[in-house]
Motif scaffolding. Structure first.
Motif, mmCIF file in Angstrom:
data_model
loop_
_atom_site.group_PDB
_atom_site.id
_atom_site.type_symbol
_atom_site.label_atom_id
_atom_site.label_comp_id
_atom_site.label_asym_id
_atom_site.label_seq_id
_atom_site.Cartn_x
_atom_site.Cartn_y
_atom_site.Cartn_z
ATOM 1 N N ASN A 7 0.857 -1.190 0.000
ATOM 2 C CA ASN A 7 0.000 0.000 0.000
ATOM 3 C C ASN A 7 0.890 1.235 0.000
ATOM 4 N N SER A 9 -0.203 4.189 -0.605
ATOM 5 C CA SER A 9 -1.057 5.357 -0.381
ATOM 6 C C SER A 9 -1.135 5.675 1.117
ATOM 7 N N HIS A 13 -6.817 0.067 2.972
ATOM 8 C CA HIS A 13 -7.417 -0.708 1.891
ATOM 9 C C HIS A 13 -7.757 -2.117 2.383
ATOM 10 N N MET A 15 -8.482 -5.445 1.496
ATOM 11 C CA MET A 15 -8.340 -6.201 0.248
ATOM 12 C C MET A 15 -9.008 -7.573 0.369
ATOM 13 N N THR A 36 -10.581 -11.285 3.691
ATOM 14 C CA THR A 36 -10.365 -9.849 3.520
ATOM 15 C C THR A 36 -9.366 -9.408 4.585
ATOM 16 N N THR A 38 -7.026 -5.840 5.861
ATOM 17 C CA THR A 38 -6.752 -4.424 5.663
ATOM 18 C C THR A 38 -5.244 -4.203 5.555
ATOM 19 N N HIS A 60 -9.935 -7.374 -5.009
ATOM 20 C CA HIS A 60 -10.204 -5.935 -5.083
ATOM 21 C C HIS A 60 -10.218 -5.328 -3.692
ATOM 22 N N CYS A 61 -10.137 -4.003 -3.664
ATOM 23 C CA CYS A 61 -10.347 -3.276 -2.427
ATOM 24 C C CYS A 61 -11.841 -3.268 -2.118
ATOM 25 N N ASN A 63 -13.413 -1.153 -0.305
ATOM 26 C CA ASN A 63 -14.000 0.181 -0.424
ATOM 27 C C ASN A 63 -14.439 0.312 -1.880
ATOM 28 N N HIS A 66 -12.914 2.617 -4.278
ATOM 29 C CA HIS A 66 -11.539 2.298 -4.664
ATOM 30 C C HIS A 66 -11.534 1.246 -5.774
ATOM 31 N N MET A 71 -8.778 -0.364 -8.254
ATOM 32 C CA MET A 71 -8.147 -1.334 -7.346
ATOM 33 C C MET A 71 -8.886 -2.654 -7.432
#
Ligand SMILES: [Cu+2]
Length: 79
Positions: A7, A9, A13, A15, A36, A38, A60-61, A63, A66, A71
């Motif tokens: 990540n 950023s 996220h 994921m 999932t 984070t 994918h993310c 969110n 996103h 993403m």
């Protein structure tokens, strides 16, 4: 199989990988099994999963905005 997610950023996220549960790798060794995880801002992590469900799986993310922004990709493998 091992996925490494990095990540770059300043955002969180969560994921998600479809079709599998994975095991999060931690410094202590094997972490929890999830579908999932984070990925924290500026951090990376690795997850391991059994490639026992051949096909094309979305990752994918979670969110949604996103994912819609890009993403999102496919993990694909055959038997
Ligand atoms: Cu995200």
């Amino acid at each position: 199989m091992r996925l490494r997610m990095r990540n770059k950023s300043a955002m969180f996220h969560p994921m998600h990988l479809h079709g599998h549960a994975f095991q999060v790798r931690t410094q202590a060794g094997r972490g929890p099994r999830k579908d999932t995880v984070t990925v924290l801002p500026g951090r990376s992590l690795e997850v391991d999963f059994d490639a026992d469900n051949p096909g094309q799986w979305l990752t994918h993310c979670h969110n949604v905005y996103h994912g819609e922004a890009g993403m999102m990709t496919i993990v694909s493998y055959v038997e």
